[in-house]
Scaffold this motif. Structure first.
Motif, mmCIF file in Angstrom:
data_model
loop_
_atom_site.group_PDB
_atom_site.id
_atom_site.type_symbol
_atom_site.label_atom_id
_atom_site.label_comp_id
_atom_site.label_asym_id
_atom_site.label_seq_id
_atom_site.Cartn_x
_atom_site.Cartn_y
_atom_site.Cartn_z
ATOM 1 N N PRO A 117 24.424 64.694 34.257
ATOM 2 C CA PRO A 117 24.506 63.950 35.574
ATOM 3 C C PRO A 117 24.325 62.086 35.362
ATOM 4 O O PRO A 117 24.229 61.747 35.913
ATOM 5 C CB PRO A 117 23.558 64.649 36.264
ATOM 6 N N GLU A 118 23.343 61.782 34.537
ATOM 7 C CA GLU A 118 22.714 60.289 34.582
ATOM 8 C C GLU A 118 24.293 59.497 34.279
ATOM 9 O O GLU A 118 24.362 58.731 34.409
ATOM 10 C CB GLU A 118 21.942 59.627 32.912
ATOM 11 N N TRP A 122 20.611 65.556 45.987
ATOM 12 C CA TRP A 122 21.288 66.179 44.285
ATOM 13 C C TRP A 122 19.968 66.663 43.017
ATOM 14 O O TRP A 122 20.723 67.491 42.351
ATOM 15 C CB TRP A 122 20.493 64.645 43.837
ATOM 16 N N HIS A 142 27.283 60.525 33.869
ATOM 17 C CA HIS A 142 28.727 61.320 34.260
ATOM 18 C C HIS A 142 29.447 60.869 33.684
ATOM 19 O O HIS A 142 31.171 61.358 33.589
ATOM 20 C CB HIS A 142 29.295 60.626 36.044
ATOM 21 N N ILE A 162 28.888 62.085 44.340
ATOM 22 C CA ILE A 162 28.367 61.768 43.115
ATOM 23 C C ILE A 162 28.890 61.017 42.233
ATOM 24 O O ILE A 162 29.551 59.914 41.645
ATOM 25 C CB ILE A 162 29.317 63.517 42.691
ATOM 26 N N LEU A 189 26.366 69.755 37.534
ATOM 27 C CA LEU A 189 27.035 69.064 37.230
ATOM 28 C C LEU A 189 26.763 69.357 35.468
ATOM 29 O O LEU A 189 27.739 68.880 34.521
ATOM 30 C CB LEU A 189 26.657 67.404 37.391
ATOM 31 N N ARG A 214 22.814 67.849 40.403
ATOM 32 C CA ARG A 214 22.698 67.580 39.547
ATOM 33 C C ARG A 214 22.885 69.108 38.130
ATOM 34 O O ARG A 214 23.825 68.604 37.620
ATOM 35 C CB ARG A 214 21.366 67.215 38.960
ATOM 36 N N HIS A 260 27.332 58.230 42.773
ATOM 37 C CA HIS A 260 25.664 57.726 42.750
ATOM 38 C C HIS A 260 26.334 57.302 40.623
ATOM 39 O O HIS A 260 26.119 56.600 40.125
ATOM 40 C CB HIS A 260 25.091 59.105 42.115
ATOM 41 N N SER A 261 27.309 57.339 40.595
ATOM 42 C CA SER A 261 28.441 57.867 38.728
ATOM 43 C C SER A 261 28.083 55.786 38.771
ATOM 44 O O SER A 261 28.009 55.552 37.862
ATOM 45 C CB SER A 261 29.462 58.073 39.086
#
Length: 343
Positions: free
Chosen positions: A123-124, A108, A126, A79, A116, A113, A82-83
DNA sequence: AACCAGAACAACCGCCCTATG
DNA sequence: ACATAGGGCGGTTGTTCTGGT
């Protein structure tokens, strides 16, 4: 002239690999090494294209692949990464030994996903979801659930189950707290956001007091973050201390390694008294704040090691769920005052 | 036991970048 | 400079698994 597809030969097998094919591939690679993938199938006696062999090897047969459930630490790392770098699965995979990009990508898409989204986090980006309808739905769901608490400990006349209510509370509070968190990084002078009472409910919970911040403090905080006249929505005023949130992906990627070195080493880069006031972020909300969040994660994980909740998620859940009748009206009051027109 | 829906996962597709001749 | 091969990557699809009815 574009590049021809790698597997345009007819008669090449597709679909799931059989144990015999796996055996042939492993046997060949163990004896001869990988070599070039295009010629490998022929030499190994496989009726597959080279690309298919490569994927099978890289994603499944490689001896150093780690199988099994992702750990809490791996989840958090994915996470956080990814952020910062987005859908760069191969890059993310380099930070998780034994995990493949494909596996991480699948995990994910199927788990993280959704997790979140359930927490009200986009999730895109954050960041807390700015979709106002989403928040209204949550608050309405919560309002409905409060109507029926007398009929049964688990359900109300409308059939809402307790866990749905709890998820709604979790999402709503998370959205609110993330707002404070983002704002507090820049508004050091805000008298309403610096007190422990409003900034760190988890601390009070962990200290055993389990006292919620008072309603007026929360509302003053909201008002500060959303001055009168700002009709753009409750969560649109989140601000950051520098312009790094607007940096390109490439710039972000260049910063990634430094960011994550910071994660592991430290905490000393941030004054301890301010760290005390940070909320426990569930996810990093942007490149600038990711160090804070991981630091905070470590900080809380360390503090919680002697407590019953074993993870940050669980701590939040417990904080929200272990409430009594009076806190039911507490939530209702907060929501009434936050969304006066929506009821 | 049979059926169905949703979740999970493996594999494929198409595009891109780099190296090489 | 150009064409092509090799390989990497992210998105998507298709199959299998699992749990509920």
């Amino acid at each position: 002239m574009g590049r021809p597809p790698c597997c345009n030969e007819s008669g090449v097998k597709k679909g799931p690999w059989t144990p015999e094919e796996d055996e042939k591939l492993m046997d060949y690679i163990s004896k001869h090494g990988r070599g070039t993938w295009r010629t490998l199938p022929k030499h190994a006696g496989l009726n597959r294209c080279g690309k298919s062999c490569r994927l099978r090897w890289e994603n499944y047969l490689r001896p150093d692949i780690k199988r099994g459930k992702f750990t809490e630490e791996e989840e958090q790392l994915i996470i956080n990464l990814h952020s910062v770098i987005g859908n760069k699965w191969a890059k993310i995979a380099t930070h998780l030994p034994g995990r493949t990009d494909n596996e991480i990508k699948n995990y994910w898409n199927t788990n993280l996903r959704k997790k979140l989204l359930q927490m009200g986090i986009d999730p895109e980006t954050h960041k807390p979801r700015t979709d106002f309808n989403h928040l209204l739905n949550l608050s309405q769901l919560l309002g409905l659930s409060n109507l029926g608490t007398s009929t049964s400990p688990w359900t109300n006349p409308l059939g809402l189950q307790a866990d749905v209510t709890q998820i709604a509370k979790l999402q709503l509070l998370q959205n609110m707290l993330q707002l404070f968190n983002g704002t507090s990084l820049v508004n050091i002078g805000n008298p309403y956001l610096l007190g422990n009472q409003i900034l760190n409910p988890l601390d009070t919970f962990l200290n055993g007091t389990n006292i919620l911040p008072d309603k007026d403090s929360i509302l003053r905080g909201l008002e500060y973050a959303n001055p009168v006249g700002n009709n753009s929505g409750l969560f649109l005023s989140q601000t950051y201390s520098d312009s790094s949130v607007f940096k390109s992906r490439t710039e972000k990627e260049n910063e990634t390694n430094q960011e994550f070195l910071g994660y592991n080493q430290s905490i000393s880069t941030f004054p301890e008294n301010q760290a005390e006031n940070l909320l426990p972020a569930l996810v990093a909300s942007g490149p600038r704040s990711s160090t804070f969040n991981q630091m905070d994660f470590n900080y809380n994980a360390a503090r919680m090691s002697t407590q019953s909740p074993s993870t940050t998620f669980e701590a939040w859940e417990k904080f929200l769920i272990d409430d009594d009748e009076s806190s039911g009206s507490y939530w209702k009051e907060i929501l009434d005052l936050t969304y006066p027109l929506s009821w």
